[in-house]
Scaffold this active site. Sequence first.
Site, PDB file in Angstrom:
ATOM      1  N   CYS A   1       0.817  -1.226   0.000  1.00 21.71           N
ATOM      2  CA  CYS A   1       0.000   0.000   0.000  1.00 21.71           C
ATOM      3  C   CYS A   1       0.844   1.267   0.000  1.00 21.71           C
ATOM      4  O   CYS A   1       0.325   2.357  -0.237  1.00 21.71           O
ATOM      5  CB  CYS A   1      -0.951  -0.013   1.187  1.00 21.71           C
ATOM      6  SG  CYS A   1      -2.067  -1.419   1.142  1.00 21.71           S
TER       7      CYS A   1
ATOM      8  N   HIS B   1      -3.092   6.908   3.950  1.00 28.00           N
ATOM      9  CA  HIS B   1      -3.597   5.699   3.286  1.00 28.00           C
ATOM     10  C   HIS B   1      -4.948   5.346   3.902  1.00 28.00           C
ATOM     11  O   HIS B   1      -5.133   5.428   5.124  1.00 28.00           O
ATOM     12  CB  HIS B   1      -2.591   4.567   3.503  1.00 28.00           C
ATOM     13  CG  HIS B   1      -3.088   3.239   3.033  1.00 28.00           C
ATOM     14  ND1 HIS B   1      -3.640   3.048   1.789  1.00 28.00           N
ATOM     15  CD2 HIS B   1      -3.130   2.021   3.661  1.00 28.00           C
ATOM     16  CE1 HIS B   1      -3.989   1.780   1.665  1.00 28.00           C
ATOM     17  NE2 HIS B   1      -3.697   1.137   2.785  1.00 28.00           N
TER      18      HIS B   1
ATOM     19  N   ASN C   1     -10.529   0.249   0.788  1.00 29.14           N
ATOM     20  CA  ASN C   1      -9.069   0.278   0.690  1.00 29.14           C
ATOM     21  C   ASN C   1      -8.674  -0.095  -0.740  1.00 29.14           C
ATOM     22  O   ASN C   1      -8.815  -1.250  -1.145  1.00 29.14           O
ATOM     23  CB  ASN C   1      -8.476  -0.710   1.710  1.00 29.14           C
ATOM     24  CG  ASN C   1      -6.961  -0.744   1.692  1.00 29.14           C
ATOM     25  OD1 ASN C   1      -6.326  -0.170   0.807  1.00 29.14           O
ATOM     26  ND2 ASN C   1      -6.376  -1.430   2.658  1.00 29.14           N
TER      27      ASN C   1
END
Length: 354
Positions: free
Chosen positions: A132, A281, A311
């Site tokens: 990520c 994030h 996500n």
Amino acid sequence: MTRPRDTVPAMTPSPPRAAAASRIVALGSAFPEQVLSNHDIALRVDTSDAWIRERTGIEQRRMLAPGQNNSDIAAAAARDALDRAGLPPSAVDLIITCTNTPDRWLPSLGAAVQAKLGVRAGVPAYDLVTACAGWLAGVQAADALVRTGAYRHVLVIGSEALTRYVDWTDRNTCILFGDGAGACLIGPVDSALGSAAAEPRGRILGLHLHTDGHFGDVMSLPAGGTRQPASLEAVAQRLHLIHMDGLEVFNHAVRCMVEVSRELLAAQGLAVADVDWFVPHQANLRIIQAVARRLGLPMERVALNLHKYGNTSTATIPTCLDEYTQDGRIQPGHTVLMTAFGGGLTWAAGLLRW
Ligand code: UT7
């Protein structure tokens, strides 16, 4: 496939021109149309809209249609960024695709995007895999390459097809992820190309990136690599799909994103009070709240899009940054702190002056 002679590219690179700094010339985003709500997921596994909202902050996510691929949304996001910059694909000197979910493991997603976008053959394109934290790692590489003069205009794309890699029988993971793509064009701060030249925004102040491979098992795709090659047995055990120890990831994520944010601010001689917007994030609202609380940042200064998209791994920060800069919440002159965390473990922070 043979290529007509007249399309063979000139392979001589332009002479290097070092730059004092780089900037984000323009951003772009692309999401699949299909919306998958929490209620839709509750039809597949034992969960509820209330549980997902309360424990993650996610309300819905987007899902690729059958036949649509990661490279389709990656190219669409890149096209969006180029349109906003007022530049044609021929202005691109390098493509860095940051992804964990490529169309295929060979060739790279970058190669597929180069062809779909119509960037001339010969322009390098490669994938960068750092979970990520991928897009920030890509921006760090692009920033360095632009400053040395190796490349002038670099597309950095964070793009994911995570709904193709989640285990739809595992309620611990399938509720979290969505598909989406965010792209940016990075160029020298004095870039005089395109309509965006009138607004020299998006100066990159610095990026820090870290990895700790000792915790590789807390989030992984166990099978499909050399450690456990693809096999009927592996697929039957669903080992080709995402496996995650949610609590372990949660705890590392909060600690690492706080540490790297503080480290980068200190290295830049800035304090938390100097940060106008925090773009973290987007994995779980509770992670974001915990990080913001520990950094001393009020939630009014925190950019969010996970309620709409879940996500999307490498796409969360560029898409969020795109939305907030487009609608004017992030304004010229604002200092923007970004931070990400993911499998690996990998974690990163970046600072921009919009
Ligand atoms: O991009 C980076 C990668 N990923 C992340 O950052 C994810 C980080 N982790 C998380 O976001 C959270 O740990 C999760 C959302 C994955 C899980 O939330 P949690 O609050 O840590 O739940 P838990 O794992 O502690 O589970 C609590 C309970 C359990 O039931 P019992 O054992 O207490 O009876 C779970 O079985 O909630 C249950 N549970 C669910 N219930 C309804 C777990 N998932 C679900 C679900 N729906 N989807």
